[in-house]
Write a protein that holds these residues in place. Structure first.
Motif, PDB file in Angstrom:
ATOM      1  N   TRP A  15       0.858  -1.175   0.000  1.00 52.94           N
ATOM      2  CA  TRP A  15       0.000   0.000   0.000  1.00 52.94           C
ATOM      3  C   TRP A  15       0.896   1.228   0.000  1.00 52.94           C
ATOM      4  O   TRP A  15       1.752   1.394   0.866  1.00 52.94           O
ATOM      5  CB  TRP A  15      -0.896  -0.042   1.236  1.00 52.94           C
ATOM      6  CG  TRP A  15      -1.540   1.238   1.630  1.00 52.94           C
ATOM      7  CD1 TRP A  15      -2.021   2.219   0.812  1.00 52.94           C
ATOM      8  CD2 TRP A  15      -1.782   1.673   2.965  1.00 52.94           C
ATOM      9  NE1 TRP A  15      -2.553   3.235   1.552  1.00 52.94           N
ATOM     10  CE2 TRP A  15      -2.428   2.926   2.882  1.00 52.94           C
ATOM     11  CE3 TRP A  15      -1.533   1.127   4.219  1.00 52.94           C
ATOM     12  CZ2 TRP A  15      -2.802   3.635   4.004  1.00 52.94           C
ATOM     13  CZ3 TRP A  15      -1.917   1.842   5.330  1.00 52.94           C
ATOM     14  CH2 TRP A  15      -2.543   3.078   5.213  1.00 52.94           C
ATOM     15  N   THR A  16       0.695   2.093  -0.988  1.00 53.23           N
ATOM     16  CA  THR A  16       1.405   3.370  -1.050  1.00 53.23           C
ATOM     17  C   THR A  16       0.383   4.466  -0.790  1.00 53.23           C
ATOM     18  O   THR A  16      -0.650   4.526  -1.451  1.00 53.23           O
ATOM     19  CB  THR A  16       2.074   3.564  -2.423  1.00 53.23           C
ATOM     20  OG1 THR A  16       3.005   2.507  -2.629  1.00 53.23           O
ATOM     21  CG2 THR A  16       2.801   4.899  -2.500  1.00 53.23           C
ATOM     22  N   ALA A  17       0.666   5.304   0.208  1.00 53.07           N
ATOM     23  CA  ALA A  17      -0.256   6.364   0.610  1.00 53.07           C
ATOM     24  C   ALA A  17       0.434   7.718   0.499  1.00 53.07           C
ATOM     25  O   ALA A  17       1.568   7.877   0.944  1.00 53.07           O
ATOM     26  CB  ALA A  17      -0.717   6.138   2.048  1.00 53.07           C
ATOM     27  N   THR A  18      -0.271   8.669  -0.091  1.00 53.64           N
ATOM     28  CA  THR A  18       0.317   9.991  -0.296  1.00 53.64           C
ATOM     29  C   THR A  18      -0.626  11.095   0.167  1.00 53.64           C
ATOM     30  O   THR A  18      -1.814  10.867   0.382  1.00 53.64           O
ATOM     31  CB  THR A  18       0.635  10.243  -1.792  1.00 53.64           C
ATOM     32  OG1 THR A  18      -0.591  10.342  -2.514  1.00 53.64           O
ATOM     33  CG2 THR A  18       1.500   9.150  -2.373  1.00 53.64           C
ATOM     34  N   LEU A  30       4.205  18.976   6.013  1.00 55.63           N
ATOM     35  CA  LEU A  30       3.709  17.846   5.223  1.00 55.63           C
ATOM     36  C   LEU A  30       3.912  16.531   5.962  1.00 55.63           C
ATOM     37  O   LEU A  30       3.020  15.681   6.002  1.00 55.63           O
ATOM     38  CB  LEU A  30       4.414  17.813   3.859  1.00 55.63           C
ATOM     39  CG  LEU A  30       4.074  18.943   2.903  1.00 55.63           C
ATOM     40  CD1 LEU A  30       5.070  19.002   1.762  1.00 55.63           C
ATOM     41  CD2 LEU A  30       2.654  18.797   2.384  1.00 55.63           C
ATOM     42  N   TRP A  31       5.090  16.367   6.549  1.00 52.04           N
ATOM     43  CA  TRP A  31       5.400  15.131   7.265  1.00 52.04           C
ATOM     44  C   TRP A  31       4.486  14.974   8.476  1.00 52.04           C
ATOM     45  O   TRP A  31       4.016  13.880   8.779  1.00 52.04           O
ATOM     46  CB  TRP A  31       6.864  15.124   7.675  1.00 52.04           C
ATOM     47  CG  TRP A  31       7.457  13.781   7.947  1.00 52.04           C
ATOM     48  CD1 TRP A  31       6.811  12.635   8.321  1.00 52.04           C
ATOM     49  CD2 TRP A  31       8.827  13.433   7.867  1.00 52.04           C
ATOM     50  NE1 TRP A  31       7.706  11.609   8.485  1.00 52.04           N
ATOM     51  CE2 TRP A  31       8.951  12.086   8.214  1.00 52.04           C
ATOM     52  CE3 TRP A  31       9.975  14.157   7.566  1.00 52.04           C
ATOM     53  CZ2 TRP A  31      10.181  11.422   8.252  1.00 52.04           C
ATOM     54  CZ3 TRP A  31      11.195  13.498   7.593  1.00 52.04           C
ATOM     55  CH2 TRP A  31      11.294  12.139   7.930  1.00 52.04           C
ATOM     56  N   SER A  32       4.183  16.071   9.166  1.00 51.93           N
ATOM     57  CA  SER A  32       3.238  16.019  10.290  1.00 51.93           C
ATOM     58  C   SER A  32       1.860  15.560   9.828  1.00 51.93           C
ATOM     59  O   SER A  32       1.200  14.754  10.486  1.00 51.93           O
ATOM     60  CB  SER A  32       3.126  17.382  10.972  1.00 51.93           C
ATOM     61  OG  SER A  32       4.314  17.688  11.657  1.00 51.93           O
ATOM     62  N   ASP A  33       1.417  16.060   8.685  1.00 48.89           N
ATOM     63  CA  ASP A  33       0.134  15.615   8.131  1.00 48.89           C
ATOM     64  C   ASP A  33       0.154  14.120   7.826  1.00 48.89           C
ATOM     65  O   ASP A  33      -0.789  13.394   8.141  1.00 48.89           O
ATOM     66  CB  ASP A  33      -0.203  16.400   6.855  1.00 48.89           C
ATOM     67  CG  ASP A  33      -0.658  17.821   7.125  1.00 48.89           C
ATOM     68  OD1 ASP A  33      -0.897  18.167   8.301  1.00 48.89           O
ATOM     69  OD2 ASP A  33      -0.762  18.588   6.148  1.00 48.89           O
ATOM     70  N   LEU A  34       1.233  13.668   7.217  1.00 47.62           N
ATOM     71  CA  LEU A  34       1.363  12.239   6.903  1.00 47.62           C
ATOM     72  C   LEU A  34       1.353  11.403   8.177  1.00 47.62           C
ATOM     73  O   LEU A  34       0.679  10.367   8.254  1.00 47.62           O
ATOM     74  CB  LEU A  34       2.649  12.004   6.098  1.00 47.62           C
ATOM     75  CG  LEU A  34       2.843  10.608   5.531  1.00 47.62           C
ATOM     76  CD1 LEU A  34       1.820  10.307   4.437  1.00 47.62           C
ATOM     77  CD2 LEU A  34       4.257  10.464   4.977  1.00 47.62           C
ATOM     78  N   ASP A  35       2.078  11.859   9.190  1.00 49.18           N
ATOM     79  CA  ASP A  35       2.103  11.138  10.469  1.00 49.18           C
ATOM     80  C   ASP A  35       0.711  11.058  11.099  1.00 49.18           C
ATOM     81  O   ASP A  35       0.330  10.028  11.662  1.00 49.18           O
ATOM     82  CB  ASP A  35       3.065  11.807  11.456  1.00 49.18           C
ATOM     83  CG  ASP A  35       4.526  11.521  11.159  1.00 49.18           C
ATOM     84  OD1 ASP A  35       4.820  10.611  10.351  1.00 49.18           O
ATOM     85  OD2 ASP A  35       5.383  12.216  11.756  1.00 49.18           O
ATOM     86  N   HIS A  70       5.809  10.346   1.597  1.00 48.61           N
ATOM     87  CA  HIS A  70       4.759   9.360   1.397  1.00 48.61           C
ATOM     88  C   HIS A  70       5.128   8.080   2.128  1.00 48.61           C
ATOM     89  O   HIS A  70       6.265   7.913   2.563  1.00 48.61           O
ATOM     90  CB  HIS A  70       4.488   9.113  -0.084  1.00 48.61           C
ATOM     91  CG  HIS A  70       5.691   8.720  -0.879  1.00 48.61           C
ATOM     92  ND1 HIS A  70       6.657   9.631  -1.267  1.00 48.61           N
ATOM     93  CD2 HIS A  70       6.088   7.526  -1.343  1.00 48.61           C
ATOM     94  CE1 HIS A  70       7.593   9.000  -1.957  1.00 48.61           C
ATOM     95  NE2 HIS A  70       7.280   7.723  -2.009  1.00 48.61           N
ATOM     96  N   ALA A  71       4.149   7.215   2.280  1.00 49.00           N
ATOM     97  CA  ALA A  71       4.356   5.988   3.043  1.00 49.00           C
ATOM     98  C   ALA A  71       4.171   4.771   2.148  1.00 49.00           C
ATOM     99  O   ALA A  71       3.247   4.723   1.328  1.00 49.00           O
ATOM    100  CB  ALA A  71       3.361   5.926   4.201  1.00 49.00           C
ATOM    101  N   HIS A  72       5.060   3.810   2.323  1.00 49.54           N
ATOM    102  CA  HIS A  72       4.925   2.492   1.695  1.00 49.54           C
ATOM    103  C   HIS A  72       4.694   1.513   2.841  1.00 49.54           C
ATOM    104  O   HIS A  72       5.497   1.450   3.778  1.00 49.54           O
ATOM    105  CB  HIS A  72       6.199   2.084   0.961  1.00 49.54           C
ATOM    106  CG  HIS A  72       6.551   2.967  -0.191  1.00 49.54           C
ATOM    107  ND1 HIS A  72       5.803   3.015  -1.350  1.00 49.54           N
ATOM    108  CD2 HIS A  72       7.560   3.840  -0.375  1.00 49.54           C
ATOM    109  CE1 HIS A  72       6.351   3.869  -2.192  1.00 49.54           C
ATOM    110  NE2 HIS A  72       7.426   4.395  -1.624  1.00 49.54           N
TER     111      HIS A  72
END
Length: 191
Positions: A15-18, A30-35, A70-72
Motif C-alpha cells: 500500500w502506497t499512501a500519499t 507535510l510530514w506532520s500531516d502524513l504522520d 509518502h508511506a509504503h
C-alpha cells in the motif's frame, strides 16, 4: 527480511499512501500531516484487526511540486485472501485514508493511493524498494524528482540549494519514525 521469513506469510499487499504537495509548504508540515493520517490508520487496532502484520516505511522525495513525503506499507497475511477480499480491503484502506484526510483538512486524492498484490517470490524486492536499501542516486521516473542521496551528492559538489534542502530534511526528520512494524512482524523482529 528475517522478520518476514520468521512470520511465514502466504499473502502480501503493498500500500502506497500519499498526500498532496505544494511548493510553498515546508517538509515538516507535510510530514506532520502524513504522520497524523498514519496514526489514524493504526488507531483502535483498525489495521491490525484486518492484517496479520505490517511494516511501514516513510520515503521523502523533492519534486518540482515541492516536498513529497509518502508511506509504503507492506501488509502481510497468514492466509491467502480471495481476490474479492483483497479488493474490499484495498477499498477500505483508501476510503479510511481519504476520510481521515478530509476530516483533518489534509489534501489527499484517490489518485495518490495504491494497493497492489505482492507475489510472494518478490517480497525481498519489495522490501528493498520500500526501505530504499540501495539509496538510489538515479533519476526518478518523475522528471526533476530528487532523493536525499541525490541531494547529498549535489551538496557535496557545492550546490547551496541542495544543502538548504538537506538542512530542511534534517530539521524536519528530527525525532520522527521512518520505520514502523506492526502485528506479527513486531513480534518476529524482536525475537
Amino acid at each position: 527480511m528475517a522478520a518476514l521469513a520468521a512470520s511465514k506469510p502466504v499473502y502480501a499487499l503493498l500500500w502506497t499512501a500519499t498526500i498532496a504537495s505544494t511548493p510553498e509548504r515546508p517538509l515538516g508540515e507535510l510530514w506532520s500531516d502524513l504522520d497524523k493520517l498514519n496514526a489514524y490508520m493504526v488507531s483502535g487496532s483498525w489495521l491490525s484487526s484486518r492484517v496479520d502484520g505490517y511494516v511501514r516505511s516513510i520515503e521523502i522525495e523533492r519534486t518540482p511540486s515541492g516536498w513529497h513525503p509518502h508511506a509504503h506499507t507492506l501488509l502481510v497475511f497468514r492466509n491467502k485472501l480471495s481476490r474479492t477480499d483483497a479488493v474490499k480491503l484495498a477499498r477500505e484502506i483508501q476510503a479510511r485514508w481519504l476520510r481521515s484526510a478530509d476530516l483533518r483538512g489534509i489534501a489527499a486524492s484517490a489518485k495518490g493511493q495504491r494497493v497492489q498484490v505482492v507475489p510472494m517470490g518478490q517480497l525481498s524486492t519489495v522490501v528493498d524498494y520500500i526501505t530504499k536499501s540501495h539509496m538510489t542516486t538515479r533519476s526518478s521516473r518523475t522528471p526533476g524528482t530528487v532523493t536525499p542521496a541525490m541531494l547529498l551528492g549535489s551538496a557535496y559538489r557545492g550546490d547551496a540549494d541542495a544543502l538548504d534542502l538537506l538542512t530542511e530534511l534534517e530539521r524536519s526528520s528530527y525525532r520522527r519514525r521512518t520505520w514502523q512494524p506492526g502485528g506479527m512482524l513486531t513480534r518476529s523482529s524482536s525475537s
